[in-house]
Design an enzyme around this catalytic site. Structure first.
Site, PDB file in Angstrom:
ATOM      1  N   PRO A  25       0.836  -1.205   0.000  1.00  0.00           N
ATOM      2  CA  PRO A  25       0.000   0.000   0.000  1.00  0.00           C
ATOM      3  C   PRO A  25       0.871   1.256   0.000  1.00  0.00           C
ATOM      4  O   PRO A  25       1.775   1.390   0.821  1.00  0.00           O
ATOM      5  CB  PRO A  25      -0.815  -0.125   1.291  1.00  0.00           C
ATOM      6  CG  PRO A  25      -0.059  -1.083   2.148  1.00  0.00           C
ATOM      7  CD  PRO A  25       0.667  -2.008   1.232  1.00  0.00           C
ATOM      8  N   ALA A  59      -3.549   2.852   2.336  1.00  0.00           N
ATOM      9  CA  ALA A  59      -4.285   2.980   3.595  1.00  0.00           C
ATOM     10  C   ALA A  59      -5.562   3.768   3.355  1.00  0.00           C
ATOM     11  O   ALA A  59      -5.532   4.908   2.887  1.00  0.00           O
ATOM     12  CB  ALA A  59      -3.420   3.674   4.641  1.00  0.00           C
ATOM     13  N   GLN A 101      -6.000  -1.952   2.338  1.00  0.00           N
ATOM     14  CA  GLN A 101      -5.543  -1.733   3.706  1.00  0.00           C
ATOM     15  C   GLN A 101      -6.463  -0.723   4.376  1.00  0.00           C
ATOM     16  O   GLN A 101      -6.711   0.361   3.830  1.00  0.00           O
ATOM     17  CB  GLN A 101      -4.104  -1.206   3.718  1.00  0.00           C
ATOM     18  CG  GLN A 101      -3.520  -1.057   5.122  1.00  0.00           C
ATOM     19  CD  GLN A 101      -2.167  -0.365   5.103  1.00  0.00           C
ATOM     20  OE1 GLN A 101      -2.079   0.842   4.863  1.00  0.00           O
ATOM     21  NE2 GLN A 101      -1.109  -1.123   5.351  1.00  0.00           N
ATOM     22  N   TYR A 188       0.596   5.122  13.672  1.00  0.00           N
ATOM     23  CA  TYR A 188      -0.816   5.457  13.561  1.00  0.00           C
ATOM     24  C   TYR A 188      -1.586   4.891  14.759  1.00  0.00           C
ATOM     25  O   TYR A 188      -0.990   4.387  15.706  1.00  0.00           O
ATOM     26  CB  TYR A 188      -1.361   5.001  12.209  1.00  0.00           C
ATOM     27  CG  TYR A 188      -0.659   5.681  11.056  1.00  0.00           C
ATOM     28  CD1 TYR A 188      -0.618   7.067  10.962  1.00  0.00           C
ATOM     29  CD2 TYR A 188       0.007   4.943  10.069  1.00  0.00           C
ATOM     30  CE1 TYR A 188       0.045   7.707   9.931  1.00  0.00           C
ATOM     31  CE2 TYR A 188       0.676   5.584   9.031  1.00  0.00           C
ATOM     32  CZ  TYR A 188       0.697   6.957   8.972  1.00  0.00           C
ATOM     33  OH  TYR A 188       1.357   7.607   7.945  1.00  0.00           O
ATOM     34  N   ARG A 236      -0.591  -5.350   9.219  1.00  0.00           N
ATOM     35  CA  ARG A 236       0.748  -4.757   9.096  1.00  0.00           C
ATOM     36  C   ARG A 236       1.165  -4.222  10.456  1.00  0.00           C
ATOM     37  O   ARG A 236       0.403  -3.514  11.132  1.00  0.00           O
ATOM     38  CB  ARG A 236       0.764  -3.632   8.072  1.00  0.00           C
ATOM     39  CG  ARG A 236       2.073  -2.831   8.086  1.00  0.00           C
ATOM     40  CD  ARG A 236       2.294  -1.995   6.859  1.00  0.00           C
ATOM     41  NE  ARG A 236       2.928  -2.778   5.807  1.00  0.00           N
ATOM     42  CZ  ARG A 236       3.622  -2.244   4.792  1.00  0.00           C
ATOM     43  NH1 ARG A 236       3.767  -0.928   4.696  1.00  0.00           N
ATOM     44  NH2 ARG A 236       4.174  -3.000   3.869  1.00  0.00           N
ATOM     45  N   LEU A 310      13.256  -2.190   0.780  1.00  0.00           N
ATOM     46  CA  LEU A 310      14.352  -2.170  -0.192  1.00  0.00           C
ATOM     47  C   LEU A 310      14.563  -3.507  -0.879  1.00  0.00           C
ATOM     48  O   LEU A 310      15.699  -3.938  -1.103  1.00  0.00           O
ATOM     49  CB  LEU A 310      15.664  -1.710   0.486  1.00  0.00           C
ATOM     50  CG  LEU A 310      15.742  -0.246   0.907  1.00  0.00           C
ATOM     51  CD1 LEU A 310      17.115   0.073   1.482  1.00  0.00           C
ATOM     52  CD2 LEU A 310      15.440   0.693  -0.257  1.00  0.00           C
ATOM     53  N   ARG A 333       8.288   1.508  -3.882  1.00  0.00           N
ATOM     54  CA  ARG A 333       8.950   2.474  -4.763  1.00  0.00           C
ATOM     55  C   ARG A 333       9.543   1.807  -6.002  1.00  0.00           C
ATOM     56  O   ARG A 333       9.588   2.415  -7.084  1.00  0.00           O
ATOM     57  CB  ARG A 333      10.036   3.225  -3.987  1.00  0.00           C
ATOM     58  CG  ARG A 333       9.480   4.188  -2.946  1.00  0.00           C
ATOM     59  CD  ARG A 333      10.612   4.762  -2.095  1.00  0.00           C
ATOM     60  NE  ARG A 333      10.123   5.730  -1.122  1.00  0.00           N
ATOM     61  CZ  ARG A 333       9.652   5.424   0.078  1.00  0.00           C
ATOM     62  NH1 ARG A 333       9.575   4.145   0.446  1.00  0.00           N
ATOM     63  NH2 ARG A 333       9.247   6.351   0.916  1.00  0.00           N
TER      64      ARG A 333
END
Length: 392
Positions: A25, A59, A101, A188, A236, A310, A333
């Site tokens: 997400p 999200a 999500q 969060y 998550r 990564l 990414r």
């Protein structure tokens, strides 16, 4: 692809992933009053076209006050369902599993979009959507010293959030998603209850580990009760808050065991999200820097995990899966720069049959292109060889 761990199917409850590649997400902050639009359809749809097995929506806020920014996707109203359904239908049409999500920003909400600096929204603005909204958390301490002070959730507020997540799960099902993930990471709302760095409560929702887990587990239980049994549920987590600070990997193993007991199928293993001294931050220095967390939780809690962080090369992703460090690898990414990451991985592995993995609208043209390049390379090599032997 029988010899590839990355392209080995995975069965989870009543669904089957065609491979172990998950699109994580990624917050796009581009919705209007929670409504997604053609941007989200194209953004997420290209990952299904690109060959990923699981494509997860960013999200998506379970309440208007649970947004991070005014541009966050939402699922607090039935009016959100139709636009989300367009996305899930498209993802499924091209062989991927649509996922979503659900989250609540907690004290990290009411901020400007990231590319506009991410600062707290003002109390007053030209439009209602551009001004701050009330925040809630486990604590009354703001995330930033200059940020908005959240209200500490009372029992009515706790029950309301549990209901908001459950209603969001029902709408996610109606919107056609086959996997749901609960966001309990990155500072969060749910993570703020878990972490001893933030949860300073003296009631049953704080204190020891069991008390700090109580609210997130209640949310997960409420979602699992309404989420169809044939559909998998992910959570998550921030596997650690940082280096030797707050929530630990040992806490995560215990939490994962409790999640498994109430019907969670997969733990998605990230980290961080709390304000920490510089030397306590877990810095992303190496490829797959979260993988050891996923491996430990998988091994010691006996639950499937997602490895993130990564992961860039297919060869590395193969190693993660082959070693048994995780069951799924998630990319973010890396697929923004190459939405065809999964398809390219399979065609690079098999230069002929690999093109069958691509959408048929692309496969014929790309197979022909590859053959043309290969033929040109052979012809060029033959010319060089002839010159070297004096035959030209």
């Amino acid at each position: 692809m029988e010899d590839s761990w990355l392209f080995r199917p995975l069965e989870l409850r009543g669904i089957r992933l065609k491979n172990r590649i998950m699109i994580a997400p990624m917050a796009m902050y581009s919705a209007t009053d929670g409504l997604v639009d053609d941007f989200h359809l194209v953004h997420l749809g290209r990952f299904a076209l690109g060959g990923a097995g699981l494509v997860m929506m960013e999200a998506t806020a379970v309440s208007r006050d649970g947004r991070i920014t005014p541009g966050c996707a939402g699922i607090w109203s039935d009016t959100h369902v139709a636009s989300l359904r367009r996305i899930s239908d498209f993802i499924r049409r091209f062989g991927a599993i649509p996922a979503i999500q659900l989250g609540h920003a907690g004290r990290k909400g009411a901020c400007e979009r990231a590319w506009r600096g991410g600062a707290p929204l003002p109390e007053q603005a030209e439009t209602v959507d551009a001004q701050r909204w009330p925040l809630v958390s486990s604590t009354g301490v703001p995330f930033e010293d200059y940020g908005q002070t959240p209200a500490q959730l009372d029992i009515d507020g706790i029950n309301r959030v549990i209901d908001d997540f459950a209603h969001g799960a029902r709408r996610a099902d109606a919107a056609g998603f086959d996997v749901l993930e609960i966001h309990s990471a990155h500072g969060y709302l749910l993570h703020c209850f878990l972490s001893p760095l933030v949860n300073d409560r003296k009631d049953e929702w704080g204190g020891d580990l069991a008390g700090r887990m109580r609210f997130p587990l209640a949310v997960v239980r409420g979602v699992r009760d309404v989420w169809p049994q044939r559909k998998p549920l992910f959570v998550r987590i921030s596997s650690v808050d940082g280096v030797g600070a707050g929530w630990s990997i040992e806490d995560s193993v215990i939490f994962a065991r409790e999640l498994k007991k109430i019907g969670v199928d997969v733990v998605d293993c990230s980290s961080g999200g709390m304000k920490l001294p510089r030397d306590a931050h877990l810095v992303a220095r190496t490829e797959g820097f979260h993988v050891p967390f996923a491996a430990k939780i998988r091994r010691e809690a006996g639950i499937p995990t997602v490895a993130v962080g990564l992961i860039r090369r297919p060869a590395f992703a193969e190693q993660v899966l082959e070693r048994g460090d995780a069951d799924i690898v998630a990319l973010a990414r890396e697929v923004l720069i190459d939405p065809n990451w999964a398809n390219r991985a399979v065609s690079d592995r098999d230069s002929e049959a690999g093109w069958d993995y691509w959408p048929e609208q692309y496969a014929m043209w790309l197979r022909g292109r590859a053959r043309t390049f290969a033929r040109a390379a052979r012809e060029a090599e033959a010319v060089v060889s002839s010159r070297a032997t004096g035959n030209v």
